[in-house]
Design a protein around this motif. Structure first.
Motif, short mmCIF file in Angstrom:
data_model
loop_
_atom_site.label_atom_id
_atom_site.label_comp_id
_atom_site.label_asym_id
_atom_site.label_seq_id
_atom_site.Cartn_x
_atom_site.Cartn_y
_atom_site.Cartn_z
N GLY A 1 0.63 -1.22 0.34
CA GLY A 1 0.09 0.25 -0.23
C GLY A 1 1.26 1.00 0.52
N GLY A 2 0.77 2.52 0.20
CA GLY A 2 1.17 3.55 0.62
C GLY A 2 0.03 4.66 -0.36
N PHE A 3 1.33 4.97 -1.45
CA PHE A 3 0.39 6.11 -2.42
C PHE A 3 0.46 6.52 -3.66
CE2 PHE A 3 1.54 8.15 1.53
CZ PHE A 3 0.94 8.74 2.70
N ALA A 4 -0.47 6.50 -4.16
CA ALA A 4 -0.99 6.39 -5.68
C ALA A 4 0.58 7.60 -6.05
CB ALA A 4 -1.86 6.55 -6.50
N GLU A 5 0.58 7.77 -7.80
CA GLU A 5 1.90 8.67 -7.13
C GLU A 5 0.99 9.82 -8.00
OE1 GLU A 5 4.42 10.03 -11.39
OE2 GLU A 5 3.30 7.99 -11.23
N GLY A 6 0.93 10.96 -6.82
CA GLY A 6 1.14 12.37 -7.32
C GLY A 6 -0.84 12.56 -6.19
N LEU A 7 -0.80 11.59 -6.39
CA LEU A 7 -2.17 11.51 -5.17
C LEU A 7 -2.25 11.08 -3.78
CD1 LEU A 7 -4.63 9.51 -7.85
CD2 LEU A 7 -4.23 12.45 -7.39
N GLY A 8 -3.19 10.56 -3.03
CA GLY A 8 -3.64 10.21 -1.73
C GLY A 8 -2.71 8.43 -1.10
N PRO A 9 -3.15 8.25 0.25
CA PRO A 9 -2.70 6.97 0.42
C PRO A 9 -3.67 5.81 -0.22
CG PRO A 9 -3.77 7.72 1.82
CD PRO A 9 -3.91 9.24 0.95
N VAL A 10 -3.47 4.06 -0.60
CA VAL A 10 -4.08 3.21 -0.82
C VAL A 10 -3.66 2.09 0.04
CG1 VAL A 10 -4.32 4.12 -3.49
CG2 VAL A 10 -2.16 2.47 -2.03
N LEU A 11 -5.05 1.88 0.14
CA LEU A 11 -5.10 0.58 0.98
C LEU A 11 -4.20 -0.80 -0.25
CD1 LEU A 11 -7.00 2.03 2.15
CD2 LEU A 11 -8.51 -0.54 2.48
N ASN A 12 -3.18 -1.68 0.66
CA ASN A 12 -3.23 -2.83 0.15
C ASN A 12 -4.22 -4.08 0.35
OD1 ASN A 12 -2.91 -5.12 1.95
ND2 ASN A 12 -0.52 -3.77 3.05
N LEU A 13 -3.94 -5.06 -0.41
CA LEU A 13 -5.08 -6.38 -1.03
C LEU A 13 -5.17 -7.15 0.21
CD1 LEU A 13 -3.35 -7.66 -4.17
CD2 LEU A 13 -5.24 -5.83 -4.04
N THR A 14 -3.95 -6.84 0.77
CA THR A 14 -4.35 -7.99 2.64
C THR A 14 -5.14 -6.77 3.68
OG1 THR A 14 -2.90 -9.15 2.54
CG2 THR A 14 -3.48 -8.34 4.96
N ALA B 1 -4.66 3.22 9.48
CA ALA B 1 -4.89 4.58 9.22
C ALA B 1 -4.01 5.35 9.28
CB ALA B 1 -6.15 5.22 9.86
N GLY B 2 -3.15 4.39 11.01
CA GLY B 2 -1.39 4.47 10.73
C GLY B 2 -0.43 4.03 10.53
N ARG B 3 -0.76 3.41 9.25
CA ARG B 3 0.48 2.16 8.54
C ARG B 3 0.66 3.54 7.45
NH1 ARG B 3 0.73 -0.05 3.99
NH2 ARG B 3 -1.60 0.45 3.72
N LEU B 4 -0.89 4.34 7.27
CA LEU B 4 -1.12 5.06 6.05
C LEU B 4 -0.52 6.72 6.63
CD1 LEU B 4 -3.96 3.65 3.92
CD2 LEU B 4 -1.14 3.86 3.19
N GLY B 5 -0.24 6.87 7.25
CA GLY B 5 -0.04 8.11 8.21
C GLY B 5 -1.69 9.22 8.03
N VAL B 6 -2.46 8.66 7.80
CA VAL B 6 -3.60 9.03 8.01
C VAL B 6 -4.36 9.01 9.68
CG1 VAL B 6 -4.08 9.75 5.51
CG2 VAL B 6 -5.19 7.48 6.81
#
Length: 670
Positions: free
Chosen positions: A232-245, A365-370
């Motif tokens: 997961g992490g951030f889409a290019e130029g956009l906000g955070p995204v969830l991983n499949l798990t 949310a903690g992992r994604l920084g939000v």
């Protein structure tokens, strides 16, 4: 010895989920959840409760058709969606299940279809797989199907699963071949079309599917080797995204929560009936899920191709949206947080699942920084109830732009929008206005009556904006009643509502007006001199606070018309002008700003408007304008009163009508 590739192992596992079905015809099916098989209706048959043999690993099991789409009426191919769900009466305890992928594969994506074939031994069906690719999209038989190209799709594949190599999930069900015994491929039905079947059966199926994969990772261990699960992490130029798990864990928890509305007052409740429920009884559940969708992503249209029947549907539709801006909550996580809030008052039976959901939301949310944003979401107070209104749309005929179609809806919330009448035939403009005037009195009565000020929203093309809608006299027995004096009449630009690419900027500018005095935000635009279209576009592009305009003339007068077009494309949601007025002419020879932020010596309308609006807020403006129209009629009458011929464009991006397909250019022709 060379080991099988991860894809080959996943394909082999999918092959073990495949079954043969002998119903109305012989074809394939596959296990989606413990005891549940999905296939085509033309394979299983359309009769609910019908017993059909299902064969798995050489053993026959008795199945019962739980739901199936309707049979054809004199046509060879079954109409869309041509799907059926079979429940095994004595299912094997150890059978595997596929993972359903609701996102359509991209064009050219590699696919594998699984089923059976008797090509080499007529009458003896043997297992078969076909290497295919995603072609285009086919609109036929009442729905949208995926074209499967690059290989042979024989009749024994009908009802079988289609694996998307890019996602590691089953994305479609094989429906038909294009041409028998050729490599011309065929068509597949997207798995989302299961939502067009009986809602109760669908919920039971999809919840059992998600619960199964929540505790059995056999499929996901294989698919994660094929598809990079990522962190997961951030889409290019956009906000955070969830991983499949994280997505799969959330869906597994959703399957444990009640599908019906939980708690009260945290989201707008639907008053609309729930067509498609078992027995046709309204339950409001679809409206409940649509409200969750609308709350998670402001300004987006609630999906219409397939109804939202379960929490999973909301989640997967949100995941398919373009990710939000950097620093914002992923829409799926915002929805999960809303579910936690909504479920807080639910019964004790699901409180364990609610706590698990809360914990997972906070961890993700903690992992994604939000984390701070999700905490705010969890603590959010209920949003105010949406203002009810009547929304009318006048739009061009596709055959002749001199003619117009009229349609009217009753709007109570984003999830409760009722059509008031079918769309009219193509009419000349004067007849279209007369048709609208004939429809409105009954709708106003339903929504509260003529003397109870309500909101009338008119979605109009630019050339119709200056029609005298506020002056319409709809009640012959009370000829002094004027629509704009009794109701809050506003206009909205048709062009923006029919161009989805303009919606993002529109939602952002609307938010800029929230809680602020309109008089502090409004600026003057005339389109003259330095306010040419390129300069105005640059100003709007660089300043998101430009969200309220006083037009120094009607949008039908040049050069104000040019400025209006730029403002609509830039997403400006609020404009005010005087109907039919010519463009302002500066008498002092001065030059206008881009746009004009100071009092304009040549535009008394702008100066008086700013003084009159004073502390008026965004959501109060329609009522303020109605009062101005009333005040203009009070004696002693003053020529040029601000309320004379005033037009308010008030375009709330959250208040959108269902998207309807445009009629083809040949409409009405035999």
């Amino acid at each position: 010895m060379r080991r099988p590739s991860p894809l080959a192992l996943l394909q082999e596992h999918l092959g073990t989920c495949r079954v043969r079905v002998h119903g109305a015809s012989q074809g394939a099916g596959f296990f989606v959840a413990p005891g549940y098989v999905v296939t085509c209706a033309h394979v299983a048959g359309a009769q609910t409760g019908k017993r059909v043999p299902v064969f798995w690993k050489g053993t026959e099991f008795e199945g019962s058709v739980m739901t199936a789409s309707a049979p054809p009426r004199g046509r060879e191919l079954w109409p869309y969606p041509d799907l059926a769900v079979i429940q095994l009466l004595d299912a094997p305890a150890d059978h595997p299940c596929v993972w359903l992928d609701s996102v359509p594969p991209s064009h050219g994506a590699d696919l594998t279809a699984f089923g059976f074939s008797d090509i080499y031994e007529p009458g003896e069906a043997s297992e078969r797989s076909a290497a295919l690719r995603r072609g285009g999209t086919t609109d036929a038989l009442g729905g949208r199907m995926l074209e499967l190209v690059g290989g042979e799709v024989n009749k024994g594949l009908s009802g079988g699963p289609v694996l998307n190599h890019g996602s590691g999930g089953v994305c479609a069900i094989v429906k038909a071949t294009r041409l028998k015994n050729t490599a011309m491929g065929g068509v597949g039905i997207p798995v989302n079309a299961l939502r067009l079947l009986d809602a109760q059966v669908y919920r039971a199926l999809i919840r059992a599917h998600d619960a199964f994969h929540g505790c059995n990772d056999q499929w996901t261990r294989l698919s994660d080797r094929v598809v990079d699960n990522g962190s997961g992490g951030f889409a290019e130029g956009l906000g955070p995204v969830l991983n499949l798990t994280e997505e799969r864990r959330l869906l597994a928890i959703f399957s444990q929560l009640p599908a019906e509305p939980m708690g009260e007052g945290l989201l707008p409740a639907s008053r609309a009936g729930d067509e498609g429920e078992s027995g046709g009884k309204p339950s409001g559940t679809k409206g409940h899920h649509a409200a969750f969708f609308a709350a998670a992503v402001e300004g987006a249209r609630v999906p219409e191709d397939y109804p939202l029947l379960d929490h999973r549907d909301v989640f997967t539709e949100l995941a398919a949206q373009m990710p939000p801006a950097a620093g914002q909550l992923p829409y799926e996580l915002a929805f999960a947080a809303d579910l936690v809030r909504r479920a807080a008052t639910a019964g004790p039976a699901c409180q364990g699942a609610v706590q698990d959901l809360r914990d997972l939301v906070l961890l993700t949310a903690g992992r994604l920084g939000v984390g701070e944003k999700v905490q705010q979401r969890l603590a959010q107070v209920p949003a105010p109830e949406a203002q009810a209104s009547i929304i009318a749309r006048i739009r061009h005929s596709m055959r002749d732009r001199r003619l117009y179609h009229v349609r009217v809806w009753r709007y109570r919330s984003a999830s409760d929008i009722e059509p008031a009448a079918p769309e009219s035939d193509a009419l000349p403009l004067n007849q279209a206005v007369e048709h609208l005037a004939a429809l409105l009195p009954e709708q106003i009565e339903i929504m509260g009556g003529a003397t109870s000020p309500g909101l009338i929203e008119l979605i109009l093309p630019r050339e119709v904006l200056d029609e005298g809608f506020a002056d319409l006299s709809l009640w012959p027995q009370m000829h002094w009643f004027r629509l704009g004096h009794k109701q809050r009449v506003v206009v909205r630009p048709l062009e923006r509502h029919e161009t989805p690419a303009l919606h993002a900027a529109w939602a952002k500018r609307w938010q800029q007006l929230d809680g602020k005095a309109v008089s502090e935000m409004v600026v003057c635009v005339c389109g003259r001199g330095d306010q040419h279209q390129a300069a105005l576009d640059a100003s709007f592009e660089s300043d998101p606070t430009l969200a309220a305009l006083a037009l120094a003339g009607s949008p039908q007068s040049q050069p104000v018309s040019d400025a209006y077009q730029v403002a609509v494309a830039a997403g400006v949601p609020m404009m005010v002008w005087r109907r039919g007025s010519p463009a302002c002419e500066r008498g002092d020879g001065g030059r206008c700003g881009v746009p004009g932020r100071r009092a304009c010596p040549g535009n008394g309308f702008f100066t008086e408007l700013c003084a009159t609006l004073s502390d008026t807020r965004r959501d109060d403006l329609p009522e303020t304008i109605r009062q101005l129209r009333v005040d203009a009629q009070k004696p002693p009458r003053r020529e040029g009163h601000l309320g004379d011929d005033i037009v308010l464009l008030w375009d709330d991006p959250r208040r959108q009508i269902p998207r309807s397909r445009l009629a083809p250019a040949q409409e009405g022709r035999p």
